[in-house]
Design a protein around this motif. Structure first.
Motif, short mmCIF file in Angstrom:
data_model
loop_
_atom_site.label_atom_id
_atom_site.label_comp_id
_atom_site.label_asym_id
_atom_site.label_seq_id
_atom_site.Cartn_x
_atom_site.Cartn_y
_atom_site.Cartn_z
N ALA A 142 0.86 -1.19 0.00
CA ALA A 142 0.00 0.00 0.00
C ALA A 142 0.89 1.23 0.00
O ALA A 142 2.09 1.15 0.22
CB ALA A 142 -0.91 0.00 1.23
N GLY A 143 0.28 2.38 -0.24
CA GLY A 143 1.06 3.61 -0.18
C GLY A 143 0.46 4.70 -1.03
O GLY A 143 -0.65 4.59 -1.56
N THR A 144 1.22 5.79 -1.17
CA THR A 144 0.79 6.98 -1.90
C THR A 144 1.79 7.28 -3.01
O THR A 144 3.00 7.31 -2.77
CB THR A 144 0.70 8.19 -0.94
N VAL A 145 1.28 7.51 -4.21
CA VAL A 145 2.11 7.94 -5.32
C VAL A 145 1.61 9.30 -5.78
O VAL A 145 0.45 9.44 -6.17
CB VAL A 145 2.08 6.95 -6.50
N ILE A 146 2.49 10.29 -5.71
CA ILE A 146 2.16 11.65 -6.13
C ILE A 146 2.77 11.89 -7.50
O ILE A 146 3.98 11.74 -7.69
CB ILE A 146 2.70 12.69 -5.12
N PHE A 147 1.94 12.24 -8.47
CA PHE A 147 2.39 12.57 -9.82
C PHE A 147 2.42 14.09 -9.94
O PHE A 147 1.37 14.74 -9.91
CB PHE A 147 1.44 11.99 -10.87
N LEU A 197 -3.49 7.56 -5.31
CA LEU A 197 -2.83 8.09 -6.51
C LEU A 197 -3.23 9.56 -6.66
O LEU A 197 -4.41 9.88 -6.79
CB LEU A 197 -3.23 7.27 -7.73
N VAL A 198 -2.23 10.43 -6.63
CA VAL A 198 -2.45 11.87 -6.54
C VAL A 198 -1.91 12.56 -7.78
O VAL A 198 -0.76 12.33 -8.18
CB VAL A 198 -1.74 12.46 -5.30
N VAL A 225 5.45 6.88 0.81
CA VAL A 225 5.10 7.96 -0.12
C VAL A 225 6.16 8.05 -1.21
O VAL A 225 7.36 8.12 -0.93
CB VAL A 225 4.99 9.32 0.61
N LEU A 226 5.73 8.04 -2.46
CA LEU A 226 6.59 8.28 -3.60
C LEU A 226 6.10 9.53 -4.33
O LEU A 226 4.89 9.72 -4.49
CB LEU A 226 6.56 7.11 -4.59
N SER A 227 7.04 10.35 -4.77
CA SER A 227 6.66 11.51 -5.59
C SER A 227 7.45 11.48 -6.89
O SER A 227 8.68 11.33 -6.88
CB SER A 227 6.94 12.82 -4.84
N LEU A 228 6.74 11.60 -8.01
CA LEU A 228 7.33 11.50 -9.33
C LEU A 228 7.13 12.80 -10.09
O LEU A 228 6.04 13.37 -10.10
CB LEU A 228 6.68 10.35 -10.12
N ASN A 229 8.17 13.25 -10.74
CA ASN A 229 8.12 14.49 -11.52
C ASN A 229 7.87 14.18 -12.99
O ASN A 229 8.41 13.21 -13.52
CB ASN A 229 9.44 15.24 -11.38
#
Length: 226
Positions: free
Chosen positions: A8-13, A127-128, A161-165
């Protein structure tokens, strides 16, 4: 992403508003999670007060004309583009939350973060899709923030939490700077990179965990004319 977040988790696009390609890429990622049987909740950079109105459309309780009657679709800043409308169409049946606070909030990033934390899934994938500056996990060279970005705020208060640019090779995006129109964009793909529709984590940019690459971008105009 599953290798990085196996349970589980959060991915920020982090996106550039007003393109066709970024909402389409995000939509495909949401669909892949769903097709693999994952529990998913989507968070879009729209007014929190408009969440229920949007949910009615996604549940099939109102039609598209009623969806577009909301005042938020008359703000032409790239978040209400035809591509974003297409994303709404693709998200029918998916729980979607808007997390942008109303006007007059002293720290909008913190308020966005608190709205997100209030509604996030503990056991599932959040998914953000949010503007790239909000998505940052740290300040970059030359950045000057009055408050920590949304991504950094969320990461400090939750696990996984992952954040992708967003990376792109150039093109155009619909923006209001200084007037609303298709505006040219310089590419941000590193020299020698091979652009493709993919996600990578071999990025040295401390502001993000990685990136998603969409190639050349094209401008998506507003879904509703003023």
């Amino acid at each position: 992403m599953k290798q990085r977040l196996p349970q589980a988790g959060t991915v920020i696009f982090g996106e550039i508003h007003g393109t066709n390609e970024i909402p389409a890429f995000f939509s495909a990622c949401v669909r892949e999670f769903l097709d693999r049987g994952e529990t998913v909740k989507v968070f879009l950079e729209l007014d929190a007060a408009d969440t229920e109105h949007t949910a009615k459309y996604l549940r099939g309780e109102i039609d598209e004309a009623a969806l577009l009657s909301s005042p938020r679709w008359r703000v032409h800043d790239g978040r209400t583009s035809l591509a974003m409308l297409e994303l709404h169409r693709a998200l029918k049946g998916v729980p979607v939350v808007g997390f942008v606070p109303g006007r007059g909030v002293a720290d909008s990033n913190a308020a966005m973060g608190e709205n997100f934390l209030r509604h996030r899934l503990e056991n599932g994938y959040n998914l953000v899709l949010v503007g790239g500056t909000h998505a940052q996990l740290a300040a970059g060279k030359g950045d000057s923030f009055t408050s920590v970005p949304f991504g950094q705020y969320v990461q400090a208060r939750s696990n996984n939490v992952l954040s992708l640019n967003a990376r792109y090779t150039g093109g155009e995006a619909w923006a209001c700077a200084p007037y609303c129109d298709a505006n040219p964009l310089d590419g941000n793909e590193p020299d020698g990179a091979t652009p493709a529709k993919r996600i990578g984590f071999e990025d040295k940019d401390r502001r993000f965990n990685g990136y998603f690459s969409v190639g050349r971008v094209t401008a998506s105009p507003p879904a509703v004319e003023k």
